[in-house]
Write a protein that holds these residues in place. Structure first.
Motif, PDB file in Angstrom:
ATOM      1  N   ASP A 214      -5.838   9.951  16.721  1.00 33.22           N
ATOM      2  CA  ASP A 214      -4.447  10.184  16.323  1.00 33.22           C
ATOM      3  C   ASP A 214      -3.503   9.186  16.976  1.00 33.22           C
ATOM      4  N   SER A 215      -3.715   8.930  18.262  1.00 32.41           N
ATOM      5  CA  SER A 215      -2.861   7.952  18.948  1.00 32.41           C
ATOM      6  C   SER A 215      -3.063   6.550  18.378  1.00 32.41           C
ATOM      7  N   SER A 216      -4.314   6.219  18.029  1.00 35.73           N
ATOM      8  CA  SER A 216      -4.575   4.911  17.420  1.00 35.73           C
ATOM      9  C   SER A 216      -3.880   4.787  16.073  1.00 35.73           C
ATOM     10  N   VAL A 217      -3.923   5.862  15.278  1.00 36.76           N
ATOM     11  CA  VAL A 217      -3.257   5.844  13.975  1.00 36.76           C
ATOM     12  C   VAL A 217      -1.745   5.765  14.148  1.00 36.76           C
ATOM     13  N   LEU A 220      -0.890   2.296  14.956  1.00 39.64           N
ATOM     14  CA  LEU A 220      -1.031   1.476  13.755  1.00 39.64           C
ATOM     15  C   LEU A 220       0.155   1.676  12.817  1.00 39.64           C
ATOM     16  N   GLU A 221       0.607   2.913  12.661  1.00 40.03           N
ATOM     17  CA  GLU A 221       1.774   3.169  11.812  1.00 40.03           C
ATOM     18  C   GLU A 221       3.026   2.505  12.386  1.00 40.03           C
ATOM     19  N   ARG A 222       3.161   2.590  13.703  1.00 44.22           N
ATOM     20  CA  ARG A 222       4.349   1.999  14.328  1.00 44.22           C
ATOM     21  C   ARG A 222       4.398   0.487  14.139  1.00 44.22           C
ATOM     22  N   ASP A 223       3.244  -0.150  14.101  1.00 48.83           N
ATOM     23  CA  ASP A 223       3.203  -1.596  13.900  1.00 48.83           C
ATOM     24  C   ASP A 223       3.175  -1.993  12.433  1.00 48.83           C
ATOM     25  N   ALA A 224       2.738  -1.081  11.566  1.00 49.69           N
ATOM     26  CA  ALA A 224       2.499  -1.467  10.171  1.00 49.69           C
ATOM     27  C   ALA A 224       3.791  -1.572   9.374  1.00 49.69           C
ATOM     28  N   TYR A 225       4.634  -0.551   9.448  1.00 50.52           N
ATOM     29  CA  TYR A 225       5.794  -0.506   8.561  1.00 50.52           C
ATOM     30  C   TYR A 225       6.784  -1.661   8.783  1.00 50.52           C
ATOM     31  N   PRO A 226       7.114  -2.041  10.028  1.00 53.36           N
ATOM     32  CA  PRO A 226       7.997  -3.213  10.175  1.00 53.36           C
ATOM     33  C   PRO A 226       7.391  -4.497   9.625  1.00 53.36           C
ATOM     34  N   VAL A 227       6.088  -4.691   9.831  1.00 56.97           N
ATOM     35  CA  VAL A 227       5.443  -5.903   9.325  1.00 56.97           C
ATOM     36  C   VAL A 227       5.458  -5.928   7.800  1.00 56.97           C
ATOM     37  N   VAL A 243      -0.170  -9.152   8.078  1.00 55.93           N
ATOM     38  CA  VAL A 243      -0.620  -8.076   7.196  1.00 55.93           C
ATOM     39  C   VAL A 243      -2.142  -8.097   7.048  1.00 55.93           C
ATOM     40  N   ARG A 244      -2.722  -9.269   7.013  1.00 53.13           N
ATOM     41  CA  ARG A 244      -4.184  -9.360   6.925  1.00 53.13           C
ATOM     42  C   ARG A 244      -4.843  -8.760   8.159  1.00 53.13           C
ATOM     43  N   SER A 245      -4.327  -9.058   9.361  1.00 57.22           N
ATOM     44  CA  SER A 245      -4.856  -8.471  10.587  1.00 57.22           C
ATOM     45  C   SER A 245      -4.640  -6.963  10.610  1.00 57.22           C
ATOM     46  N   LEU A 246      -3.484  -6.515  10.138  1.00 55.95           N
ATOM     47  CA  LEU A 246      -3.188  -5.081  10.089  1.00 55.95           C
ATOM     48  C   LEU A 246      -4.147  -4.362   9.149  1.00 55.95           C
ATOM     49  N   LYS A 247      -4.404  -4.947   8.017  1.00 54.79           N
ATOM     50  CA  LYS A 247      -5.306  -4.323   7.053  1.00 54.79           C
ATOM     51  C   LYS A 247      -6.732  -4.272   7.582  1.00 54.79           C
ATOM     52  N   SER A 248      -7.146  -5.282   8.310  1.00 56.79           N
ATOM     53  CA  SER A 248      -8.480  -5.278   8.905  1.00 56.79           C
ATOM     54  C   SER A 248      -8.616  -4.175   9.943  1.00 56.79           C
ATOM     55  N   ASN A 249      -7.609  -4.022  10.804  1.00 55.09           N
ATOM     56  CA  ASN A 249      -7.637  -2.935  11.799  1.00 55.09           C
ATOM     57  C   ASN A 249      -7.626  -1.567  11.129  1.00 55.09           C
ATOM     58  N   MET A 351      -3.723   7.634   7.414  1.00 52.48           N
ATOM     59  CA  MET A 351      -4.210   6.265   7.236  1.00 52.48           C
ATOM     60  C   MET A 351      -4.230   5.878   5.763  1.00 52.48           C
ATOM     61  N   LEU A 352      -4.548   6.840   4.917  1.00 51.14           N
ATOM     62  CA  LEU A 352      -4.521   6.546   3.486  1.00 51.14           C
ATOM     63  C   LEU A 352      -3.103   6.277   3.005  1.00 51.14           C
ATOM     64  N   SER A 353      -2.130   6.988   3.584  1.00 46.79           N
ATOM     65  CA  SER A 353      -0.737   6.714   3.222  1.00 46.79           C
ATOM     66  C   SER A 353      -0.319   5.321   3.674  1.00 46.79           C
ATOM     67  N   VAL A 354      -0.781   4.912   4.869  1.00 46.75           N
ATOM     68  CA  VAL A 354      -0.498   3.550   5.332  1.00 46.75           C
ATOM     69  C   VAL A 354      -1.144   2.534   4.402  1.00 46.75           C
ATOM     70  N   ARG A 355      -2.379   2.817   3.997  1.00 46.24           N
ATOM     71  CA  ARG A 355      -3.053   1.882   3.090  1.00 46.24           C
ATOM     72  C   ARG A 355      -2.355   1.837   1.726  1.00 46.24           C
ATOM     73  N   GLU A 356      -1.864   2.977   1.251  1.00 43.96           N
ATOM     74  CA  GLU A 356      -1.112   2.976  -0.004  1.00 43.96           C
ATOM     75  C   GLU A 356       0.176   2.167   0.144  1.00 43.96           C
ATOM     76  N   TYR A 357       0.825   2.292   1.307  1.00 42.52           N
ATOM     77  CA  TYR A 357       2.039   1.499   1.532  1.00 42.52           C
ATOM     78  C   TYR A 357       1.707   0.009   1.558  1.00 42.52           C
ATOM     79  N   ILE A 358       0.571  -0.323   2.136  1.00 41.36           N
ATOM     80  CA  ILE A 358       0.138  -1.726   2.124  1.00 41.36           C
ATOM     81  C   ILE A 358      -0.134  -2.183   0.701  1.00 41.36           C
TER      82      ILE A 358
END
Length: 445
Positions: A214-217, A220-227, A243-249, A351-358
């Motif tokens: 949960d903390s890792s996710v 990841l969310e905190r870093d994903a949305y601004p990028v 974004v490529r590095s974010l998607k890989s993680n 995580m699926l919501s983050v991936r959908e946002y990506i």
């Protein structure tokens, strides 16, 4: 009598004289022999001292384990594979699951006397009385060790005393009926609601792993949305690399969450596997079976304190047969696994919501790029039409520029008129072709 001392002194003096009269070579040989013997004794003593002071070499394949029993006592030990196999009675292939090859795999395996837990960084072997934790000094494992020290001594029921022997008060509260507890007063009901030791350890392991994921996710969310928002505003190579590095993680983390979730789902789908995880129940049943067999061999009647009833062998056998179905009750474990399955499912949905946002951001970027590509194509078509009109005018001008006899050369002021007419013709041709392209919707209006 008076000559005795004189004769003794004479004899001693004769011996000294004889010894001094020996050749010096023999005396030197004797001294060298004594020196060699002394040096040999010193070397042997030094070897003994060094061997005693030298630390004992570790056995091959020995690894650091932490033993934690059900009473909160813990110790660090170094054991090899053979020692662990003999101690917990598991096959050797189960230790390979705890090895570095399966570092990010997730497995919860039930064996005859132990449960092998391999959840992310937690690699442990749990029995009904103790847990053996591999590599307890790792940074990720320390929260699990702290949780064990804080919760196990407080959760473990006090009815089990050292060595697994039941107290006299327990003997007054339940009967040997194949693991089925008889009704007891309300003051003792809290002890019965406690989970077995192996499930307490499993619960702490799942809690630590789920909290870590949960903390890792969350990170990841905190870093994903601004990028992603920055990429939507400005499509650049730097933002695309982020974004490529974010998607890989995200892909790696989603795979880890999915492995733990699939393992719990596999256990929930198979009641037999969950039943095999009840190590304490089987341990109690084995002890009760041994007690019943001993009572049957001695052909004696079970008797106890004032609160115990008189039970014969037929009665105990009927109770064991009637309670056999209750041995397959896995409701406690099922509720425990369902709780963490829902938590992992929520983490997976995040995580699926983050991936959908990506994916949405990528679609938006692709639309922007397609729009720019269409604008470039329209510009290229416009320039092509202009080039065609200019090429027609250039061809006409080149034809009149050759040394061919023509009456127009003799007319005064014809050059300006010719250039004007030719330019107007090129512009008219450009407009006609451009209008045709718009009419065919090849260009935007």
């Amino acid at each position: 009598m008076g000559k005795g001392p004189l004769s003794f002194s004479r004899t001693t003096s004769r011996r000294r004289a004889k010894k001094s009269a020996e050749p010096p070579q023999a005396a030197g040989i004797e001294v060298m022999a004594l020196a060699a013997a002394a040096s040999a004794n010193n070397s042997i003593a030094a070897a003994v001292v060094s061997a005693a002071g030298k630390p004992k070499k570790k056995a091959g394949g020995a690894r650091l384990w932490m033993r934690f029993d059900r009473f909160g006592q813990s110790e660090l030990i170094e054991c090899d594979k053979s020692t662990i196999i003999k101690r917990v009675s598991i096959p050797a292939r189960d230790l390979r699951i705890l090895g570095p090859v399966f570092s990010h795999s997730s497995n919860i395996l039930a064996r005859e006397k132990a449960m092998v837990v391999n959840l992310e960084f937690i690699k442990a072997i749990v029995t009904a009385e103790e847990v053996l934790l591999l590599d307890p000094l790792r940074q990720e494992v320390l929260p699990f060790v702290d949780q064990l020290r804080q919760q196990i001594p407080h959760k473990t029921p006090s009815r089990i005393q050292g060595g697994g022997q039941t107290t006299a008060q327990d003997n007054e509260m339940h009967l040997s009926t194949g693991g089925q507890w008889l009704p007891v007063p309300e003051a003792v009901e809290g002890l019965q609601c406690e989970l077995p030791f192996e499930f307490q350890v499993l619960e702490i392991a799942l809690e630590v792993v789920c909290t870590y994921l949960d903390s890792s996710v969350a990170d990841l969310e905190r870093d994903a949305y601004p990028v992603l928002d920055e990429l939507a505003r400005n499509v650049s190579t730097k933002n695309l690399e982020h974004v490529r590095s974010l998607k890989s993680n995200l892909t790696r983390l989603l795979a880890r969450v999915q492995k733990v979730r699939d393992e719990i789902e596999h256990l929930l789908d198979d009641n037999e596997d969950m039943e095999h995880l009840y190590l304490t129940r089987r341990w109690i049943q084995s002890q009760q079976s041994e007690a019943l067999l001993g009572a049957a061999v001695s052909n004696s009647i079970v008797s106890g304190g004032p609160h115990l009833r008189h039970i014969n062998s037929n009665r105990s056998a009927s109770l064991m047969s009637s309670n056999y179905v209750d041995d397959h009750d896995v409701e406690d474990l099922e509720m425990l696994l369902e709780a963490y399955f829902m938590q992992l499912d929520g983490t997976r949905n995040k995580m699926l919501s983050v991936r959908e946002y990506i994916d949405d951001t990528e679609d938006y970027v692709n639309i922007q790029l397609d729009n720019q590509r269409n604008e470039l194509i329209q510009l290229q078509l416009t320039l092509t039409i202009a080039s065609f009109a200019i090429a027609v005018g250039t061809m006409i001008a080149g034809a009149f520029g050759m040394n061919i006899p023509c009456q127009l050369y003799d007319i005064d002021g014809v050059f300006n008129t010719f250039v004007g007419v030719l330019t107007a013709s090129c512009v008219l041709l450009f407009l006609l072709v451009l209008g045709y392209a718009r009419w065919k919707k090849l260009l935007g209006s």
